[in-house]
Design a protein around this motif. Structure first.
Motif, mmCIF file in Angstrom:
data_model
loop_
_atom_site.group_PDB
_atom_site.id
_atom_site.type_symbol
_atom_site.label_atom_id
_atom_site.label_comp_id
_atom_site.label_asym_id
_atom_site.label_seq_id
_atom_site.Cartn_x
_atom_site.Cartn_y
_atom_site.Cartn_z
ATOM 1 N N GLY A 169 0.826 -1.206 0.000
ATOM 2 C CA GLY A 169 0.000 0.000 0.000
ATOM 3 C C GLY A 169 0.856 1.249 0.000
ATOM 4 O O GLY A 169 0.581 2.209 -0.735
ATOM 5 N N ILE A 170 1.913 1.239 0.805
ATOM 6 C CA ILE A 170 2.781 2.421 0.869
ATOM 7 C C ILE A 170 3.515 2.616 -0.460
ATOM 8 O O ILE A 170 3.614 3.731 -0.986
ATOM 9 C CB ILE A 170 3.779 2.282 2.041
ATOM 10 N N SER B 104 2.420 1.665 -3.295
ATOM 11 C CA SER B 104 1.402 2.106 -4.239
ATOM 12 C C SER B 104 1.148 3.598 -4.084
ATOM 13 O O SER B 104 0.978 4.321 -5.074
ATOM 14 C CB SER B 104 0.137 1.282 -3.988
ATOM 15 N N LEU B 105 1.123 4.072 -2.836
ATOM 16 C CA LEU B 105 0.994 5.514 -2.583
ATOM 17 C C LEU B 105 2.130 6.268 -3.263
ATOM 18 O O LEU B 105 1.908 7.288 -3.914
ATOM 19 C CB LEU B 105 1.078 5.775 -1.079
ATOM 20 N N MET C 33 1.686 6.593 -6.874
ATOM 21 C CA MET C 33 0.661 7.558 -7.292
ATOM 22 C C MET C 33 1.289 8.900 -7.630
ATOM 23 O O MET C 33 0.698 9.712 -8.333
ATOM 24 C CB MET C 33 -0.385 7.732 -6.195
#
Lengths: 191, 219
Positions: free
Chosen positions: A176-177, A179-180, A183
């Motif tokens: 998730g991190i 993926s952040l 972004m």
């Protein structure tokens, strides 16, 4: 040339297959323990993606206009054969790597990234070269995500984790991190 | 092993104890990719349920006819056929949901959960048992998707099934409907499950001194 580079970079970082589209998560969770296997897994994926892209383009151009309902079935057959060829090649060239990749090698067949690539390539009506750029971008992106995750997990082994976070939970949160972070590439191309 | 289980166990096994997504980590791509709203989660869950059920029935019916050398390819072809049907049906009946799910409908073919059930269960058992197993696993998949979808829609949009639930002052937590939110949501669900499991173990071991602190401090 410009649009080829655009397609490549876009598939590699802006719309990274693993971190933005959640594709290829099984190998991402499974073989991202060591950088060595992660790199080779990425290479195997790139090879299968290339073969699948070429075959999917031929199918889409010459066969599917006459039988559109066969799209999914023909694509998956092509991918399964491409994986079989890759498997035999790796087994012949490097038995050690073959063992390291284990079950994840035949599982490339059910790696959604490959089918997604073929499907999207056909839907967007990419030309032969554009398809190749897309496949390589996607493969480079998968490899990048795998290697990033593997390098983090190699260090993670020396860290004292809370017991409840061991195993997959922490890997998902790290993903998730990552993926952040990815972004941040959104909006790289504004034209 | 499958022989000793009762039909009831076949049904409930997939729903929770061996939940395909949360415990077995199968079918993760759709579980993360299309669960940004509850409606999408339901549509994806039902489509997968349909494909799983029909393929299980067909594979189980022909289990004695399929040669074992080409069984995987045969299963994939059967699954691909039903996915094509589901894809066309969704496009005709609910075009806007079909558009939201996009390529992920086609990707049901490569959902390892479906192939896994064919290989592990339907190919070895009678049709009624394969149906029961498929229903259980399918419901488990829908439950997992609904959990993900509800958390992400409530936090990301402040709505449930499109109805606002926090009032107008709620500032939506956008990240939860974006890709990182998918990873975070499943990460936190797994954390909660681990915590739950450990607490159960501790309770079972009550009386003994806790072997190894339950929660070690992160360095």
């Amino acid at each position: 040339m410009g649009d080829l580079a655009w397609i490549f970079i876009s598939a590699m970082v802006v719309n990274n297959f693993t971190l933005a589209y959640f594709l290829g998560l099984c190998p991402f969770m499974g073989v991202s323990g060591k950088i060595y296997t992660a790199l080779r897994m990425g290479a195997a994926n790139i090879f299968v993606l290339t073969v699948a892209s070429v075959c999917a383009w031929f199918l889409d151009t010459f066969v599917l206009p006459y039988a559109p309902f066969l799209k999914l079935i023909s694509f998956i057959l092509v991918i399964a054969s491409a994986v079989q060829i890759t498997e035999m090649t790796i087994k012949k060239l490097s038995p050690a790597l073959f063992r390291a990749l284990g079950i994840y090698l035949p599982l490339i067949t059910t790696n959604c990234a490959i089918l997604f690539m073929a499907w999207v390539q056909a839907n967007r009506g990419y030309s032969f070269l554009q398809g190749l750029a897309f496949a390589w971008g996607a493969g480079a992106g998968l490899t990048l995500a795998l290697v990033l995750m593997a390098s983090i997990r190699e260090d993670l082994e020396f860290v004292k984790l809370p017991a409840i976070a061991r195993g997959n939970a922490i890997v998902f949160i790290i993903a998730g991190i990552l993926s952040l972070a990815f972004m941040g590439f959104a909006g790289l191309f504004t034209s | 092993m499958p022989r000793q289980t009762t039909p009831g166990q076949d049904l409930t096994r997939g729903i929770w104890r061996e939940n395909p997504v949360l415990i077995q980590m199968l079918g993760l791509c759709p579980a993360l990719a299309v669960t940004n709203t509850v409606v999408n989660s339901i549509a994806m869950g039902l489509a997968t349920f349909f494909v799983l059920l029909c393929s299980s029935i067909l594979v189980s019916t022909f289990r004695k006819l399929i040669p074992s050398e080409v069984r995987i390819s045969t299963y994939i072809l059967i699954i691909a056929t039903f996915v094509t049907i589901a894809d066309m049906t969704l496009e005709a009946v609910v075009p806007e949901v079909h558009k939201a799910l996009g390529a992920f409908i086609a990707l049901i073919v490569v959902n390892c959960m479906i192939l896994g059930r064919q290989e592990a269960f339907a190919s070895k058992n009678t049709v009624p048992r394969a149906i029961i197993d498929a229903v259980g696993t399918g419901i488990g998949f829908i439950i997992a998707l609904l959990m993900m979808g509800s958390i992400r829609e409530i936090l990301g949009y402040g709505t449930f099934l499109g109805f606002p639930i926090f009032g107008s002052n709620y500032e939506p937590w956008i990240v939860f409907i974006l890709p990182p939110g998918g990873f975070f949501t499943i990460g936190f669900i797994l954390l909660a499950l681990n915590w739950w499991e450990r607490r159960k173990l501790e309770r079972a071991r009550a009386g003994e001194p806790p072997a190894g602190a339950a929660v070690e401090r992160a360095a």
